[in-house]
Design an enzyme around this catalytic site. Structure first.
Site, short mmCIF file in Angstrom:
data_model
loop_
_atom_site.label_atom_id
_atom_site.label_comp_id
_atom_site.label_asym_id
_atom_site.label_seq_id
_atom_site.Cartn_x
_atom_site.Cartn_y
_atom_site.Cartn_z
N HIS A 499 51.77 -7.18 -46.31
CA HIS A 499 51.00 -6.16 -47.04
C HIS A 499 50.07 -6.78 -48.07
O HIS A 499 49.80 -6.19 -49.12
CB HIS A 499 51.96 -5.20 -47.76
N HIS A 543 53.98 1.39 -47.09
CA HIS A 543 53.62 0.42 -46.07
C HIS A 543 52.14 0.65 -45.84
O HIS A 543 51.71 1.78 -45.56
CB HIS A 543 54.46 0.61 -44.82
#
Length: 565
Positions: A499, A543
């Site tokens: 990420h 996410h």
């Protein structure tokens, strides 16, 4: 002669495909070129729910093969850093969780960049325009999930859903945590993710949604797509970017803007190779400085994770029995090929977990040492301290279990990383992979919260009395829950969630490390913008696939308005 377009988008990933779709379908029909280093993904493992985790491990052809520098706090391990290569980018390879994050992430973003359009009430409308939300499946387990129709979009192109059926063990495990005091959150995409939830995903009855199959299946004539070669060079007229050149020498010019959508690793790499970045770094590689921008490649932040796993009686779930049976797998493949049903649509279709506040956070010395503004943000009601997920893969890989056994895994995540990593050049040769320093666990806050996240996840899941009665053995986890035991485990196992963000950060001009303004324009370089996760000034508590879609959506809004498209 070079081909000419109104807009050139470099990178056909999650944000880039969304941006290309929006611009090409604007009423004035500007000419748009989308350039992607990879090709059009095809082949095995790309769409079935069961293969949620498979492309990242078994499709190296769709990965750039990046790896970090040795991480000093992780026993000098290098961390493989998977990035999707091909139309759709990392939406091909990710684990398909679709979470918006906290409303406070976007409220803080708006304050940091000086643009109210990033406030939650506006961001929520952007998400609604992106999504095609399926509400029907939640009716099968309304005591565990109930997204509010008014908070989500039905007419977007990115299919988002909850699974039509829950695997064995999911409902009972969630109910066990709820019975012992955890708070249920029936819709983690409401702006407040706190509590435990079944996580929506970018899967539907048709399989995985990627940004490419959502946005590029029927491109209009004014959208041109080039694949198969990366862009290394920007073409300049003075300090203005007027086009691009691919690795094979093919060129294109832009009448309006070139927009970099290469992601948090490749976007700073392209900027640096073309003389945009910290002057001393560029000069050290013999690169002519076009614009001294100290923040390019800096401020890299990420989410960290580690997996925990126990052996359980197969009365809890039948995952292992299915995964290791050739007969059951063959039947599942036949069912999927026929009508996209069966066990390939069931197993791995559901992930559930929680975004939680850590009790006593404000009393921890590591917290007290943070900047007051960061402290205030972390203490907001809707800002989580850590995340956990249940129902993941078997670890260690290749573990053999006896008949009558299965497994239960959980993942502990660090949110709001404080350490700052970087992306730098290895040389002026564009073929060389960049130097990726993740800086994992180098900040005292990160180390403390990751430790507490592991302890809390293990305790809440595997020590829960209703779950513990199924547990037979520890397969993967700390030898003890002492600080020392967990720290040893962290050094051996902590890794990335892929990420990364912040390496070409959006911000106000007075911020010395800001690289792009609120309109996505690179400071001091005309004709060049950035629209991908590298611009994020906040590590959103989610996410980040949905954040990438959001960035593409917001960039399109700005360009369409500015150029009256």
């Amino acid at each position: 002669m070079a081909d000419s377009f109104d807009f050139i988008i470099v990178g056909g990933g999650t944000a880039g495909c969304r941006l290309a779709y929006r611009l090409a379908n604007a009423p004035s029909a500007p000419s748009v070129l989308l350039v992607e280093a990879g090709d059009r993904p095809e082949g095995k493992y790309l769409y079935e729910h069961f293969h949620r985790y498979t492309p990242a491990t078994l499709r190296p052809d769709l990965d750039y093969g990046y790896s970090s520098q040795p991480q000093q706090e992780l026993n000098n391990r290098s961390i493989p850093y998977t990035r999707g290569k091909g139309l759709g980018g990392s939406s091909i390879m990710n684990f398909a969780v679709y979470l918006h994050g906290s409303r406070e992430d976007y409220n803080r973003w708006a304050d940091l960049v000086g643009d109210k359009s990033w406030k939650w009430e506006h961001v929520q409308k952007s998400f609604q325009a992106i999504e095609q939300y399926d509400f029907d499946h939640a009716s099968h387990y309304p005591h565990l999930a109930m997204p509010d129709v008014k908070d989500h979009g039905r007419d977007g192109l990115v299919k988002v859903s909850l699974p039509p059926q829950l695997e064995e063990g999911i409902a009972s495990t969630m109910e066990a945590l709820l019975a012992h005091g955890e708070r249920l959150n029936v819709d983690p995409n409401s702006g407040n993710p706190i509590g435990i939830s079944i996580f929506p995903s970018s899967y539907s009855k048709d399989g995985r949604t990627t940004s490419a199959n959502a946005h590029l299946l029927n491109p209009p004539r004014n959208l041109t797509i080039w694949t198969g070669e990366p862009v290394y060079r920007l073409q300049f007229d003075g300090s203005k970017v007027v086009g691009i050149e691919r690795a094979d020498g093919r060129k294109a010019t832009s009448n309006k803007d070139v927009i970099l959508c290469g992601g948090s690793i490749d976007t700073p790499k392209i900027l640096l190779l073309n003389g945009i970045g910290p002057a001393k770094e560029l000069e050290a590689h013999g690169i002519k400085v076009v614009k001294d921008l100290p923040g390019v490649g800096k401020q890299l932040r990420d989410h960290l994770m580690t997996i925990l796993c126990v052996e359980v009686q197969d009365s809890h779930n039948k995952r292992y029995a299915f995964e290791t049976s050739e007969e059951l797998m063959k039947k599942a493949e036949e069912d999927w090929a026929r009508d996209k049903t069966g066990n390939l649509a069931l197993y791995n279709s559901a992930l559930w977990g929680g975004f939680l506040k850590l009790p006593g956070l404000e009393d921890m010395e590591e917290f007290k040492a943070l900047d007051p503004g960061m402290q205030e943000y972390l203490l907001r009601d809707a800002t989580p301290t850590f995340e956990f997920i249940v129902q993941s893969v078997l670890v260690p890989p290749g573990t053999k279990l006896p008949e009558g056994s299965s497994y239960l895994s959980a993942i502990a995540f660090l949110m709001n990383e404080q350490a700052e990593g970087s992306i730098t050049l290895r040389s002026a040769n564009p073929e060389d992979k960049p130097v990726i320093d993740l800086a994992y666990l180098r900040h005292p806050y990160d180390k403390r919260i990751m430790r507490e996240a592991i302890r809390a996840t293990w305790t809440k899941v595997f020590e829960n009395p209703e779950i513990k009665k199924h547990v037979k053995n520890r397969l993967f986890g700390p030898k003890s829950l002492s600080d020392e035991g967990i720290d040893e485990f962290m050094r051996d196992t902590v890794t990335t969630v892929w990420h990364a963000n912040g390496t070409a950060m959006m911000g106000k001009k007075e911020n010395a490390l800001a690289c792009v303004d609120k309109d996505f324009r690179v400071f001091g370089v005309d004709g060049l913008r950035v629209a991908d996760l590298s611009i994020c000034p906040v590590v959103t508590n989610n996410h980040t696939q949905s954040t990438a879609y959001l960035v593409g959506q917001k960039a399109a809004d700005k360009l369409i308005a500015e150029y009256e498209l």
